[in-house]
Design a protein around this motif. Structure first.
Motif, PDB file in Angstrom:
ATOM      1  N   ASP A 118      17.648 -47.695 -64.314  1.00  0.00           N
ATOM      2  CA  ASP A 118      18.169 -46.983 -65.500  1.00  0.00           C
ATOM      3  C   ASP A 118      17.130 -45.624 -66.141  1.00  0.00           C
ATOM      4  O   ASP A 118      17.551 -44.829 -66.425  1.00  0.00           O
ATOM      5  CB  ASP A 118      18.278 -47.997 -66.682  1.00  0.00           C
ATOM      6  CG  ASP A 118      19.768 -48.533 -66.660  1.00  0.00           C
ATOM      7  OD1 ASP A 118      20.174 -48.129 -66.005  1.00  0.00           O
ATOM      8  OD2 ASP A 118      20.076 -49.248 -67.576  1.00  0.00           O
ATOM      9  N   ASP A 136      15.135 -36.867 -67.945  1.00  0.00           N
ATOM     10  CA  ASP A 136      15.281 -37.870 -69.061  1.00  0.00           C
ATOM     11  C   ASP A 136      16.258 -39.069 -68.532  1.00  0.00           C
ATOM     12  O   ASP A 136      16.236 -40.293 -68.719  1.00  0.00           O
ATOM     13  CB  ASP A 136      15.720 -37.547 -70.395  1.00  0.00           C
ATOM     14  CG  ASP A 136      14.458 -36.682 -70.756  1.00  0.00           C
ATOM     15  OD1 ASP A 136      13.459 -36.980 -70.619  1.00  0.00           O
ATOM     16  OD2 ASP A 136      14.971 -35.557 -71.555  1.00  0.00           O
ATOM     17  N   TYR A 137      17.541 -38.829 -67.829  1.00  0.00           N
ATOM     18  CA  TYR A 137      18.636 -39.630 -67.498  1.00  0.00           C
ATOM     19  C   TYR A 137      18.985 -39.118 -66.176  1.00  0.00           C
ATOM     20  O   TYR A 137      18.813 -38.303 -65.462  1.00  0.00           O
ATOM     21  CB  TYR A 137      19.632 -39.523 -68.460  1.00  0.00           C
ATOM     22  CG  TYR A 137      19.359 -39.343 -70.050  1.00  0.00           C
ATOM     23  CD1 TYR A 137      19.029 -40.771 -70.403  1.00  0.00           C
ATOM     24  CD2 TYR A 137      18.947 -38.359 -70.628  1.00  0.00           C
ATOM     25  CE1 TYR A 137      18.530 -41.024 -71.746  1.00  0.00           C
ATOM     26  CE2 TYR A 137      18.556 -38.654 -72.066  1.00  0.00           C
ATOM     27  CZ  TYR A 137      18.308 -39.941 -72.439  1.00  0.00           C
ATOM     28  OH  TYR A 137      18.176 -40.066 -73.699  1.00  0.00           O
ATOM     29  N   ARG A 210      28.865 -45.081 -65.203  1.00  0.00           N
ATOM     30  CA  ARG A 210      28.300 -45.280 -66.529  1.00  0.00           C
ATOM     31  C   ARG A 210      29.190 -44.438 -67.688  1.00  0.00           C
ATOM     32  O   ARG A 210      29.297 -44.577 -68.615  1.00  0.00           O
ATOM     33  CB  ARG A 210      26.856 -43.921 -66.340  1.00  0.00           C
ATOM     34  CG  ARG A 210      26.123 -43.933 -67.471  1.00  0.00           C
ATOM     35  CD  ARG A 210      25.174 -45.099 -67.327  1.00  0.00           C
ATOM     36  NE  ARG A 210      24.710 -45.114 -69.045  1.00  0.00           N
ATOM     37  CZ  ARG A 210      24.804 -46.525 -69.582  1.00  0.00           C
ATOM     38  NH1 ARG A 210      25.290 -47.269 -69.274  1.00  0.00           N
ATOM     39  NH2 ARG A 210      24.589 -46.379 -70.958  1.00  0.00           N
ATOM     40  N   ALA A 229      24.819 -43.703 -76.617  1.00  0.00           N
ATOM     41  CA  ALA A 229      23.642 -43.568 -75.874  1.00  0.00           C
ATOM     42  C   ALA A 229      22.418 -44.004 -76.588  1.00  0.00           C
ATOM     43  O   ALA A 229      21.535 -44.863 -76.061  1.00  0.00           O
ATOM     44  CB  ALA A 229      23.398 -41.903 -75.561  1.00  0.00           C
ATOM     45  N   ASN A 234      20.490 -45.247 -72.618  1.00  0.00           N
ATOM     46  CA  ASN A 234      20.776 -44.318 -71.212  1.00  0.00           C
ATOM     47  C   ASN A 234      21.796 -43.395 -71.671  1.00  0.00           C
ATOM     48  O   ASN A 234      23.120 -43.724 -71.789  1.00  0.00           O
ATOM     49  CB  ASN A 234      21.018 -45.272 -70.227  1.00  0.00           C
ATOM     50  CG  ASN A 234      20.949 -44.546 -68.921  1.00  0.00           C
ATOM     51  OD1 ASN A 234      20.678 -43.428 -68.648  1.00  0.00           O
ATOM     52  ND2 ASN A 234      21.181 -45.461 -67.701  1.00  0.00           N
ATOM     53  N   GLU A 235      21.716 -42.459 -71.649  1.00  0.00           N
ATOM     54  CA  GLU A 235      22.570 -41.129 -71.967  1.00  0.00           C
ATOM     55  C   GLU A 235      23.929 -41.250 -71.175  1.00  0.00           C
ATOM     56  O   GLU A 235      23.895 -41.497 -70.063  1.00  0.00           O
ATOM     57  CB  GLU A 235      21.980 -39.894 -71.666  1.00  0.00           C
ATOM     58  CG  GLU A 235      22.833 -38.442 -72.567  1.00  0.00           C
ATOM     59  CD  GLU A 235      22.441 -37.451 -71.922  1.00  0.00           C
ATOM     60  OE1 GLU A 235      22.317 -37.077 -70.649  1.00  0.00           O
ATOM     61  OE2 GLU A 235      21.884 -36.315 -72.683  1.00  0.00           O
TER      62      GLU A 235
END
Lengths: 297, 323
Positions: A118, A136-137, A210, A229, A234-235
């Motif tokens: 993640d 970041d994601y 996702r 998010a 987690n975006e």
């Protein structure tokens, strides 16, 4: 080297003929050693110069294929990314890969990155920025781009379903199945499928999963994506990675579908790993990524 | 100051300075003169040597234990996923705190031309660590290749004793040349060329992540050391040694030579990986009654172990009197 300098030094005693001969031999030996060591190390460099060292790298290594050079230069070869990966997708290159003994790569067909951590643990673990911290994601990753390499092998294009273990009973790869246990990936061999039309590449795509989760959560809470998010940590991926498109005529009630790779593909390789035919119909093209495809890079 | 200058000279390959008569302190002169007038009694020396043998593996055992523990800590951390010491010798995290090998960090920085904060933290930590512990102490107390090389050296000495192989020496300055070339190569090619052939990195990774074909290269280097040139990699090639040597010039941990106890029989120079640092143990060469061994010394303690009369001993500058 030093032999040439020696006469300049204030040498009190004259060297005997034997010493001169010894010095000469040592100088020749030393020169040979220098040439030998440099030769070996430069041979190691050759594949990088020739661009033959390209491989699927962990998330954060590639923004564009041109970054391969930067990745090789910045990797300190410590393997901390290997250590943190929950699905052991990352391997360290051996001598047979030429350039970059000790640099990490992913063999997607054997074990793809399914983002089961993640939070991009490998990126966080990297001490040198070889895996850029700008990420970041999962959806920000640019590892490569899926490509329908062998459309005739594709079961969906043939209008076929799939029943059983995706890669057979002996396949050792593991995958995170959210419906089983979000945090503990299980062997793909332990998760048989029974599908009317094979859609494994889309079904198991981490980005698609996702997006589906986000949509479900948004429906449930009737709140916007950002809020979801925040809640889930987690975006939500902004774009789809893969979709199925109907094509051709229906033959005897069997609809034929074609996987289409979309902008949201990050090249994680799960589609390549899960694809039942051998060789797989779909593979990761490391020379492509979404920005490249759109001509941004 | 002269210690630093002499350390640098020896690190970069110069021969130890031959002392001028005027350099030798009056006290040292007196000891030299005394030794000349009162030659050592062979019998009492043999007694001392006999008495010493019981103690003769003390530092080696400590060192091997340290080297194995450090390297096994990496292995165990990964194998059992206890997250104590993650990574490999090139870069790691000790309980979450970044550490980076100074030479690897230097190569990466030269190649990448950029340093992220984690690498700065790791480099600074390791720098301070070896500044305190003595620089090249890394070589003999941590580097896993050192241990392999030590065994290869034993084999080499055995074969040489039988007359089956001959030790070929190289000019030590070639190591400085390698250092400069590898630094320049990293800068110019943007690739850490040395890391490809770094036996330290290869062995460390092989221990942690499992053996690979890169070990063939390590094997070749070891064969070269066994059959052609004693300790060739550490003595003539490895830039890691120079990097840590430079750091170690300011280190308080040193091996100290005490002139009055020395019998000048030369056992220390026979076991030493870098025998030029023990040049002052040659009769008449010590310029003071106590001399610190230069920073090219790996502080392995083999000379301390082998010296029958305790004229070589570990010393911590500034703490010596309190130990």
């Amino acid at each position: 080297m030093s032999e040439q300098k020696k006469p300049n030094k204030p040498v009190k005693r004259r060297l005997s003929a034997k010493q001169v001969e010894q010095n000469r031999r040592e100088f020749l030996r030393t020169s040979a050693l220098a040439v030998g060591v440099m030769g070996v190390s430069l041979v190691g460099l050759l594949p990088a110069v020739q661009g033959k060292s390209l491989a699927l790298r962990p998330p954060g290594a590639l923004k564009t294929p041109l970054d391969e050079t930067e990745f090789l230069s910045s990797c300190i070869k410590c393997g901390q990314c290997v250590q943190v990966c929950p699905v052991n997708a990352i391997n360290l290159a051996d001598l047979d890969k030429g350039a970059g003994v000790g640099v990490p790569f992913i063999d997607a067909r054997e074990q793809a990155c399914d983002f089961s951590c993640d939070g991009l643990q490998c990126v966080l673990a990297c001490p040198t920025g070889a895996l850029t911290h700008d990420l970041d994601y999962p959806a920000d990753a640019r590892m490569g781009f899926a490509r329908l390499d062998n459309p005739r092998k594709c079961l969906a294009i043939q209008g076929k379903g799939f029943k059983g273990q995706a890669r057979g009973p002996d396949f050792e790869g593991i995958l995170r199945y959210d419906d089983v246990d979000r945090w503990n990936p299980i062997p793909v061999a332990d998760y048989p499928y029974d599908l009317e039309l094979c859609d494994l590449c889309m079904r198991q795509c981490p980005i698609e999963i996702r997006i589906a989760q986000c949509a479900a959560a948004a429906d449930e809470r009737e709140q916007n994506k950002d809020r979801v998010a925040q809640i889930q940590g987690n975006e939500c991926p902004p774009k789809h990675a893969i979709a199925f498109e109907a094509f051709g005529d229906e033959e005897g009630g069997v609809k034929r579908m074609k996987p289409v790779i979309l902008d949201g593909c990050v090249g994680c390789g799960v589609c390549e790993m899960i694809c039942p035919p051998e060789p797989p119909a779909i593979v990761i093209d490391i020379k492509q990524d979404v920005d490249h495809m759109r001509g941004v890079s | 100051m002269s210690y630093i200058i002499e350390s640098f000279r020896q690190l970069f390959g110069s021969e130890p300075r031959r002392p001028d008569k005027s350099d030798i302190s009056p006290e040292a002169k007196a000891v030299h003169l005394y030794k000349k007038q009162n030659p050592f009694d062979k019998y009492s020396f043999e007694v001392a040597r006999e008495a010493h043998t019981a103690d003769s593996k003390k530092w080696r055992n400590r060192r091997w234990a340290t080297l194995l523990v450090v390297n096994l800590l990496f292995v165990v951390s990964y194998y059992f996923d206890i997250q104590l010491l993650e990574g490999a010798l090139t870069a790691s995290r000790f309980m979450g705190f970044h550490m980076a090998d100074l030479n690897s960090a230097l190569q990466v920085t030269l190649a990448f031309k950029h340093m992220v904060l984690n690498l700065v933290i790791g480099t600074a930590t390791v720098f301070v660590l070896w500044l305190l512990l003595g620089g090249r102490t890394f070589c003999s107390w941590v580097c896993p290749y050192h241990l392999l090389s030590e065994w290869a050296e034993k084999l080499h000495l055995y074969l040489a004793g039988k007359g089956w192989v001959k030790d070929h020496s190289f000019n030590r300055k070639v190591r400085s040349l390698f250092y400069v070339i590898f630094a320049l190569l990293a800068l110019v090619t943007g690739y850490t060329v040395f890391e490809t052939i770094s036996v330290t990195g290869i062995v460390s990774r092989a221990l942690i992540y499992g053996p690979g074909m890169a070990l063939i290269w390590v094997g070749l280097v070891l064969l070269f050391e066994v059959f052609y040139s004693r300790r060739a990699w550490c003595r003539y090639v490895c830039p890691i040694g120079i990097t840590y040597g430079v750091v170690g010039t300011l280190s308080p941990v040193r091996v100290k030579f005490v002139l009055k106890d020395c019998h000048h029989e030369g056992d220390c120079r026979k076991v030493c990986l870098v025998p030029h640092v023990l040049d002052m143990t040659v009769k008449g060469k010590a310029v003071h009654t106590e001399v610190d061994v230069s920073a090219d010394c790996t502080r392995c303690g083999m000379c301390v172990d082998v010296c029958p009369t305790n004229s070589l001993r570990f010393d911590i500058k500034g703490l010596g009197k309190h130990l």
